[in-house]
Design a protein around this motif. Sequence first.
Motif, PDB file in Angstrom:
ATOM      1  N   SER A   8     -16.858  35.134  10.228  1.00 35.35           N
ATOM      2  CA  SER A   8     -16.360  34.826   9.116  1.00 35.35           C
ATOM      3  C   SER A   8     -15.485  36.262   8.601  1.00 35.35           C
ATOM      4  CB  SER A   8     -17.448  34.740   8.149  1.00 35.35           C
ATOM      5  OG  SER A   8     -16.822  34.444   6.783  1.00 35.35           O
ATOM      6  N   ALA A   9     -14.573  35.776   7.699  1.00 35.43           N
ATOM      7  CA  ALA A   9     -13.845  36.945   7.089  1.00 35.43           C
ATOM      8  C   ALA A   9     -13.452  36.727   5.660  1.00 35.43           C
ATOM      9  CB  ALA A   9     -12.491  36.778   7.980  1.00 35.43           C
ATOM     10  N   ALA A  10     -13.126  37.545   5.027  1.00 38.29           N
ATOM     11  CA  ALA A  10     -12.982  37.602   3.457  1.00 38.29           C
ATOM     12  C   ALA A  10     -12.129  38.501   2.887  1.00 38.29           C
ATOM     13  CB  ALA A  10     -14.323  37.432   2.726  1.00 38.29           C
ATOM     14  N   VAL A  11     -11.396  38.328   1.816  1.00 42.23           N
ATOM     15  CA  VAL A  11     -10.595  39.256   1.161  1.00 42.23           C
ATOM     16  C   VAL A  11     -10.926  39.145  -0.527  1.00 42.23           C
ATOM     17  CG1 VAL A  11      -8.169  40.085   0.576  1.00 42.23           C
ATOM     18  CG2 VAL A  11      -8.896  39.667   2.934  1.00 42.23           C
ATOM     19  N   ILE A  12     -11.017  40.104  -1.070  1.00 40.68           N
ATOM     20  CA  ILE A  12     -11.126  39.958  -2.587  1.00 40.68           C
ATOM     21  C   ILE A  12     -10.192  40.974  -3.166  1.00 40.68           C
ATOM     22  CG2 ILE A  12     -12.639  40.253  -4.534  1.00 40.68           C
ATOM     23  CD1 ILE A  12     -15.039  39.963  -3.077  1.00 40.68           C
ATOM     24  N   LEU A  13      -9.341  40.379  -3.989  1.00 40.58           N
ATOM     25  CA  LEU A  13      -8.228  41.244  -4.738  1.00 40.58           C
ATOM     26  C   LEU A  13      -8.505  41.217  -6.414  1.00 40.58           C
ATOM     27  CD1 LEU A  13      -4.761  39.322  -3.395  1.00 40.58           C
ATOM     28  CD2 LEU A  13      -6.109  41.352  -2.155  1.00 40.58           C
ATOM     29  N   ASP A  14      -8.042  42.529  -6.737  1.00 43.36           N
ATOM     30  CA  ASP A  14      -8.027  42.746  -7.948  1.00 43.36           C
ATOM     31  C   ASP A  14      -6.716  42.028  -8.534  1.00 43.36           C
ATOM     32  OD1 ASP A  14      -6.945  44.321 -10.564  1.00 43.36           O
ATOM     33  OD2 ASP A  14      -8.946  45.219 -10.351  1.00 43.36           O
ATOM     34  N   ASN A  15      -6.976  41.154  -9.489  1.00 44.14           N
ATOM     35  CA  ASN A  15      -5.843  40.243 -10.013  1.00 44.14           C
ATOM     36  C   ASN A  15      -4.765  41.082 -10.652  1.00 44.14           C
ATOM     37  OD1 ASN A  15      -6.777  38.014  -8.912  1.00 44.14           O
ATOM     38  ND2 ASN A  15      -7.505  36.967 -10.675  1.00 44.14           N
ATOM     39  N   GLN A  16      -5.287  42.007 -11.634  1.00 39.56           N
ATOM     40  CA  GLN A  16      -4.303  43.028 -12.274  1.00 39.56           C
ATOM     41  C   GLN A  16      -3.399  43.869 -11.583  1.00 39.56           C
ATOM     42  OE1 GLN A  16      -4.186  42.710 -15.478  1.00 39.56           O
ATOM     43  NE2 GLN A  16      -5.399  40.997 -15.514  1.00 39.56           N
ATOM     44  N   THR A  17      -3.910  44.342 -10.546  1.00 39.04           N
ATOM     45  CA  THR A  17      -3.057  45.237  -9.661  1.00 39.04           C
ATOM     46  C   THR A  17      -2.623  44.652  -8.220  1.00 39.04           C
ATOM     47  OG1 THR A  17      -4.945  46.426  -8.548  1.00 39.04           O
ATOM     48  CG2 THR A  17      -4.536  47.304 -10.646  1.00 39.04           C
ATOM     49  N   GLY A  18      -3.411  43.640  -7.732  1.00 31.25           N
ATOM     50  CA  GLY A  18      -2.634  43.068  -6.455  1.00 31.25           C
ATOM     51  C   GLY A  18      -3.415  43.897  -5.390  1.00 31.25           C
ATOM     52  N   SER A  19      -4.427  44.892  -5.791  1.00 28.91           N
ATOM     53  CA  SER A  19      -5.011  45.587  -4.864  1.00 28.91           C
ATOM     54  C   SER A  19      -6.061  45.199  -3.950  1.00 28.91           C
ATOM     55  CB  SER A  19      -5.278  47.161  -5.335  1.00 28.91           C
ATOM     56  OG  SER A  19      -6.369  46.683  -6.186  1.00 28.91           O
ATOM     57  N   ILE A  20      -6.589  45.371  -2.877  1.00 30.02           N
ATOM     58  CA  ILE A  20      -7.561  44.899  -2.123  1.00 30.02           C
ATOM     59  C   ILE A  20      -8.786  45.740  -2.480  1.00 30.02           C
ATOM     60  CG2 ILE A  20      -8.632  44.540   0.157  1.00 30.02           C
ATOM     61  CD1 ILE A  20      -5.481  44.814   1.324  1.00 30.02           C
ATOM     62  N   SER A  21      -9.661  44.773  -3.325  1.00 25.79           N
ATOM     63  CA  SER A  21     -11.079  45.216  -3.580  1.00 25.79           C
ATOM     64  C   SER A  21     -12.068  45.269  -2.592  1.00 25.79           C
ATOM     65  CB  SER A  21     -11.592  44.160  -4.946  1.00 25.79           C
ATOM     66  OG  SER A  21     -10.684  44.694  -5.995  1.00 25.79           O
ATOM     67  N   ALA A  22     -12.000  44.417  -1.747  1.00 28.25           N
ATOM     68  CA  ALA A  22     -12.970  44.296  -0.366  1.00 28.25           C
ATOM     69  C   ALA A  22     -12.300  43.282   0.514  1.00 28.25           C
ATOM     70  CB  ALA A  22     -14.165  43.805  -1.010  1.00 28.25           C
ATOM     71  N   MET A  23     -12.565  43.856   1.789  1.00 24.31           N
ATOM     72  CA  MET A  23     -11.980  42.912   3.018  1.00 24.31           C
ATOM     73  C   MET A  23     -13.288  43.166   4.023  1.00 24.31           C
ATOM     74  SD  MET A  23      -8.876  43.891   5.586  1.00 24.31           S
ATOM     75  CE  MET A  23      -7.697  43.524   4.484  1.00 24.31           C
ATOM     76  N   ILE A  24     -13.669  41.928   4.337  1.00 18.32           N
ATOM     77  CA  ILE A  24     -14.789  41.844   5.387  1.00 18.32           C
ATOM     78  C   ILE A  24     -13.845  41.279   6.885  1.00 18.32           C
ATOM     79  CG2 ILE A  24     -16.751  40.787   6.242  1.00 18.32           C
ATOM     80  CD1 ILE A  24     -17.533  40.577   3.242  1.00 18.32           C
ATOM     81  N   GLY A  25     -13.823  41.865   7.859  1.00 17.01           N
ATOM     82  CA  GLY A  25     -12.961  41.404   9.104  1.00 17.01           C
ATOM     83  C   GLY A  25     -13.994  40.758  10.055  1.00 17.01           C
ATOM     84  N   GLY A  26     -15.278  40.667   9.917  1.00 17.76           N
ATOM     85  CA  GLY A  26     -16.047  39.820  10.875  1.00 17.76           C
ATOM     86  C   GLY A  26     -17.628  40.105  10.641  1.00 17.76           C
ATOM     87  N   ARG A  27     -18.579  39.784  11.360  1.00 18.55           N
ATOM     88  CA  ARG A  27     -19.857  40.093  11.269  1.00 18.55           C
ATOM     89  C   ARG A  27     -20.290  41.332  11.727  1.00 18.55           C
ATOM     90  NH1 ARG A  27     -22.932  34.564  12.899  1.00 18.55           N
ATOM     91  NH2 ARG A  27     -24.813  35.963  12.439  1.00 18.55           N
ATOM     92  N   GLU A  28     -19.333  41.939  12.641  1.00 18.60           N
ATOM     93  CA  GLU A  28     -19.542  43.372  13.119  1.00 18.60           C
ATOM     94  C   GLU A  28     -19.249  44.313  11.916  1.00 18.60           C
ATOM     95  OE1 GLU A  28     -17.522  41.365  14.362  1.00 18.60           O
ATOM     96  OE2 GLU A  28     -17.984  40.616  16.431  1.00 18.60           O
TER      97      GLU A  28
END
Length: 283
Positions: A8-28
Amino acid sequence: FPDDKVQSAAVILDNQTGSISAMIGGREHQGMRLYNRAIASRQPGSCIKPVLVYAPAFEKGIITAATVLDDYRKDFDGYLPTNYKNVYYGKVTVRDALKLSLNVPAVEVLNETGVEYSKQYAINAGIEFDESDVNLAISLGGMKYGTSVLDLSGAYRCFAMGGRYIEPWCIDKITDAGGNILYQHSNSEKQVFKESTAWIITDILCDVSEQSSNPLNKLNLPVACKTGTVAYSDSGNSDALSTAYTKNHTISVWMGYDKTDNENCLDDSVTGSTFPSKIAYSA
């Protein structure tokens, strides 16, 4: 999830700035040079529909949320799209077609709007295409390489922010040992969709998250959501995605196998509305 090979992978963005608040590239989460699935291209399935199909059609003025579309088996010059589990509803509104993620109406809308016209809007919202992605199948996510959850989150954040796009970023500034600034991030924002288009897409996608089958309906705040599921065989799926946004954040989640085959594919009960939406809800 019981299978330790599924990723699994996931990305969370801060809407106001467009910056990446969190990124998960896999289970490891330990090791060097780990494969970052958050930036890997996978087939997006129906998650592409709001960006590539419906928003450009709203922009062109050929549909409204109340426009009635045909939902039955139809031949588009040799291309015969099917709905999930071959269920068809006859005459449906655009709102219901997007809410229920019906495939045939999506193909109809892209066919009417024009592939190249619609692709340009998606490109401006951060979605990349191969030069061979020139057919109606892209309306259902049938791209040569696909796209990443990073790019999907950036495109959906655009809807959350009135149609304005900022390329997702994570480095604010870089300084040397003396504190001199070597690099300073500067947002470059552009208006991709009209504010009215972003508003109606958001309003319809809020209907998606309110369905009882979607875990996001448990949130006590407005949330817009679109899921995607890519079939691999009659008994399994290759990719399951959920992309959602609130006023403050946008998240895109993918689940699947690094290499899909008959032994390594998601059960057909695993869709974007199941585990990926559960992950989005937990975030």
